[in-house]
Write a protein that holds these residues in place. Structure first.
Motif, PDB file in Angstrom:
ATOM      1  N   SER A   1       0.894  -1.155   0.000  1.00 36.71           N
ATOM      2  CA  SER A   1       0.000   0.000   0.000  1.00 36.71           C
ATOM      3  C   SER A   1       0.936   1.209   0.000  1.00 36.71           C
ATOM      4  CB  SER A   1      -0.885   0.006   1.250  1.00 36.71           C
ATOM      5  OG  SER A   1      -0.096   0.302   2.392  1.00 36.71           O
ATOM      6  N   ILE A   2       0.425   2.395  -0.237  1.00 33.80           N
ATOM      7  CA  ILE A   2       1.290   3.575  -0.277  1.00 33.80           C
ATOM      8  C   ILE A   2       1.991   3.799   1.067  1.00 33.80           C
ATOM      9  CG2 ILE A   2      -0.673   5.144   0.129  1.00 33.80           C
ATOM     10  CD1 ILE A   2       2.537   5.992  -1.842  1.00 33.80           C
ATOM     11  N   ASP A   3       1.269   3.624   2.174  1.00 33.34           N
ATOM     12  CA  ASP A   3       1.882   3.834   3.485  1.00 33.34           C
ATOM     13  C   ASP A   3       2.939   2.773   3.798  1.00 33.34           C
ATOM     14  OD1 ASP A   3       0.476   6.211   4.172  1.00 33.34           O
ATOM     15  OD2 ASP A   3      -1.299   4.994   4.585  1.00 33.34           O
ATOM     16  N   GLU A   4       2.687   1.524   3.388  1.00 33.46           N
ATOM     17  CA  GLU A   4       3.681   0.461   3.579  1.00 33.46           C
ATOM     18  C   GLU A   4       4.947   0.750   2.766  1.00 33.46           C
ATOM     19  OE1 GLU A   4       0.644  -3.349   4.216  1.00 33.46           O
ATOM     20  OE2 GLU A   4       1.360  -2.835   2.207  1.00 33.46           O
ATOM     21  N   LEU A   5       4.765   1.264   1.550  1.00 31.08           N
ATOM     22  CA  LEU A   5       5.914   1.578   0.705  1.00 31.08           C
ATOM     23  C   LEU A   5       6.767   2.683   1.323  1.00 31.08           C
ATOM     24  CD1 LEU A   5       7.559   1.266  -1.888  1.00 31.08           C
ATOM     25  CD2 LEU A   5       5.992   2.895  -2.968  1.00 31.08           C
TER      26      LEU A   5
END
Length: 200
Positions: free
Chosen positions: A75-79
């Motif tokens: 996800s964007i936050d995980e990236l």
């Protein structure tokens, strides 16, 4: 009569100049390279370099090409978390598929995208311009453009390097079932070429 004609022409130019369509911001020059499409029969990545890709979104095409590349889905936050700190992951590029456009279309991520040292490719972005992601105050709605290419890529110039941008459309003869696979193979060829240049 000449005054009326002059007034109408002036009014037209003023209204045309005040169009609400946002243009790509000026400032850093961006070199746009059109990628050459591969023949449809040659739809496998066969580059010299093994590629490491971070992926936002889902598409089975990336799985079909996983023999010649490695990828991690986020996800964007995980990236953002994966790219921070001493044990940060390194990638050759980030690919964002259409199903993730809504999640990355937030002004809070524009600093992240503008500071990335990796190329970012948007697959399926044929109705807006890529600057929507890396320009503060912009978003997909403000960057709407129905003539935008299906694939758009960019790389920031926060170091001494020049900014880069890539874009290409999918030829009409490409079967709709393999559009994203076709797009990915062309992206991988671009990345392979860039990686080979860096290693010289």
């Amino acid at each position: 009569m000449k005054k009326v004609l002059f007034l109408i022409l002036t009014l037209f130019l003023i209204l045309y100049g005040c169009s609400n369509k946002e243009e790509q911001p000026e400032g850093k020059p961006i070199k746009v390279e059109q990628a050459k499409g591969k023949p449809i029969k040659d739809i496998e990545y066969d580059g010299e370099n093994h590629l490491e890709i971070a992926v936002l979104g889902n598409d089975k095409a990336i799985e079909e090409l996983s023999k010649s590349i490695s990828y991690d889905k986020y996800s964007i936050d995980e990236l953002i978390k994966a790219l921070e700190g001493n044990d940060a992951r390194e990638y050759d590029a980030i690919i964002v598929f259409k199903d993730s456009f809504k999640s990355v279309d937030d002004d809070k991520y524009s600093d992240f995208f503008s500071a990335l040292q990796y190329p970012v490719f948007l697959v399926g972005a044929d109705n807006f311009r890529a600057y929507a992601l890396y320009t503060k105050g912009s978003d997909i709605n403000k960057a709407r453009d129905d003539t935008a290419p299906y694939v758009q890529g960019f790389k920031s110039n926060n170091s001494n390097e020049k900014s880069q941008a890539w874009s290409f459309d999918i030829p009409e003869e490409v079967d709709s079932k393999i559009i994203n696979k076709y797009a990915l193979v062309n992206i991988f060829d671009i990345l392979d070429s860039e990686k080979s240049k860096e290693e010289e």
